[in-house]
Enzyme design. Structure first.
Site, short mmCIF file in Angstrom:
data_model
loop_
_atom_site.label_atom_id
_atom_site.label_comp_id
_atom_site.label_asym_id
_atom_site.label_seq_id
_atom_site.Cartn_x
_atom_site.Cartn_y
_atom_site.Cartn_z
N SER A 36 50.79 28.08 16.89
CA SER A 36 49.69 26.88 17.02
C SER A 36 50.35 25.56 17.20
CB SER A 36 48.56 26.96 16.22
OG SER A 36 47.94 25.77 16.57
N HIS A 64 50.00 28.91 21.52
CA HIS A 64 48.46 28.75 21.31
C HIS A 64 48.31 27.37 21.12
CE1 HIS A 64 44.79 30.50 19.58
NE2 HIS A 64 44.82 29.52 18.66
N ASP A 116 45.21 24.81 20.98
CA ASP A 116 43.81 24.63 20.21
C ASP A 116 43.17 23.58 20.93
OD1 ASP A 116 43.56 26.47 18.17
OD2 ASP A 116 45.31 25.71 17.38
N MET A 166 39.86 21.23 20.76
CA MET A 166 38.60 20.95 20.03
C MET A 166 38.00 19.47 20.45
SD MET A 166 40.40 21.21 16.30
CE MET A 166 41.43 22.85 15.96
N HIS A 199 42.63 28.34 23.34
CA HIS A 199 41.60 28.67 22.39
C HIS A 199 40.61 27.39 22.49
CE1 HIS A 199 40.21 29.14 17.64
NE2 HIS A 199 39.22 29.29 18.59
N MET A 214 37.48 25.51 21.41
CA MET A 214 36.58 25.21 20.32
C MET A 214 35.79 23.99 20.86
SD MET A 214 39.08 25.68 17.19
CE MET A 214 40.58 25.49 18.18
N MET A 255 38.87 34.71 13.90
CA MET A 255 39.29 33.51 12.92
C MET A 255 39.30 34.01 11.46
SD MET A 255 39.69 31.10 15.05
CE MET A 255 40.04 29.66 13.86
N ASP A 265 43.82 34.46 13.61
CA ASP A 265 44.32 32.99 13.81
C ASP A 265 43.66 32.14 12.59
OD1 ASP A 265 44.51 30.41 14.29
OD2 ASP A 265 43.15 30.18 16.09
C1 DX5 Z 1 42.12 26.34 13.57
C2 DX5 Z 1 42.96 26.74 14.83
C3 DX5 Z 1 44.16 27.52 14.47
C4 DX5 Z 1 45.17 26.60 13.63
C5 DX5 Z 1 45.85 27.65 12.81
O1 DX5 Z 1 40.81 26.03 14.20
O2 DX5 Z 1 42.25 27.77 15.72
O3 DX5 Z 1 44.71 27.88 15.61
O4 DX5 Z 1 45.91 25.62 14.36
O5 DX5 Z 1 46.73 26.82 11.84
P1 DX5 Z 1 47.44 27.59 10.65
O6 DX5 Z 1 48.06 28.56 10.99
O7 DX5 Z 1 47.90 26.45 9.66
O8 DX5 Z 1 46.09 28.17 9.68
ZN ZN Z 2 43.51 28.41 17.41
#
Ligand code: DX5
Ligand code: ZN
Length: 230
Positions: free
Chosen positions: A9, A34, A36, A38, A68, A70, A139, A177
């Site tokens: 990620s 990956h 993310d 947000m 991903h 969010m 998750m 994840d």
């Molecule tokens: C959280 C993200 C993850 C996050 C994982 O909302 O979707 O992808 O970056 O990070 P670690 O591996 O540090 O838990």
């Molecule tokens: Zn993620």
């Protein structure tokens, strides 16, 4: 079961040199990027959008990019990520008014689709759309931030999701994840996952002084995965 894929990620990468970070983690043996996304609305954090995905492609990244989402809503941004070079686009069912439509939209844009399940979100959202998902993402932390601890109840949920996939006979990846580390990746694999997101465990693994700083942690994860029984 499918081959194991490790998906760092980039949330935990150094954003000031993102292209270099992604090159390095892929050269160290990672399989998937990956990504993310947000929005400070669906989750209380704000990260990166299609421009950054496009910039990674223009930089020369050819590995699959696993977007991903969010964000809420999801449909408006899906074509932009497809145009920016996303390989997978996954979203949270709570963030879409019409889950079946959003899954179809992703696939019609030429991407692989997926649904993401928060720790308290039931797998029953899959009941009528299994044939429209290429990926199920569980998750193992609440979404929004890297560096949280793995929620152990996710192991049972993984076993349930694995059974649903196997019973369906469909080709669907099972991704995990949140809080994935060298010391728990083996039991996560044994519970049924085949795609492993890890942010802080990989990008936090060593110092800038070490040119190969992601090789060691990725090799350690692969070694743990190789020990897993079924
Ligand atoms: C959280 C993200 C993850 C996050 C994982 O909302 O979707 O992808 O970056 O990070 P670690 O591996 O540090 O838990
Ligand atoms: Zn993620």
């Amino acid at each position: 079961m499918s081959d194991n894929l490790i998906a760092p990620s980039i949330l935990s990468a150094d954003f000031a040199k993102l292209g270099e970070e992604v090159d390095k983690v892929l050269a160290s043996g990672a399989d998937v990027v990956h990504f993310d996304v947000m929005d400070n609305h669906y989750v209380p954090n704000l990260t990166i959008g299609p421009l950054v995905c496009d910039a990674l492609r223009k930089h020369g990244v050819s590995a699959p990019i696993d977007v991903h989402l969010m964000v809420k809503p999801v449909d408006r941004i899906i074509p932009d990520f497809a145009a920016a070079g996303a390989s997978y686009i996954t979203f949270h069912p709570e963030a879409s008014e019409h889950i079946d439509c959003s899954l179809q939209l992703i696939q019609s844009e030429g991407c692989k689709s997926g649904l993401v399940f928060n720790p308290a979100t039931p797998l029953s959202y899959l009941d009528y759309v299994m044939d429209k998902v290429d990926m199920i993402l569980l998750m193992s932390v609440n979404p929004g931030f890297g560096g949280q601890s793995f929620i152990p109840a996710t192991l049972d949920k993984l076993r349930q999701a694995r059974k649903m996939i196997d019973d369906s006979g469909l080709d669907i990846r099972l991704e995990i994840d949140g809080g994935v580390k060298v010391d728990n990746i083996r039991e996560i694999k044994e519970a049924g996952a085949d795609t492993f997101v890890a942010g802080s465990a990989i990008f936090g693994a060593a110092s800038d002084a070490d040119a190969n700083r992601y090789d060691t942690v990725l090799a350690a994860m692969r070694a743990e995965l190789a020990k897993a029984g079924s």
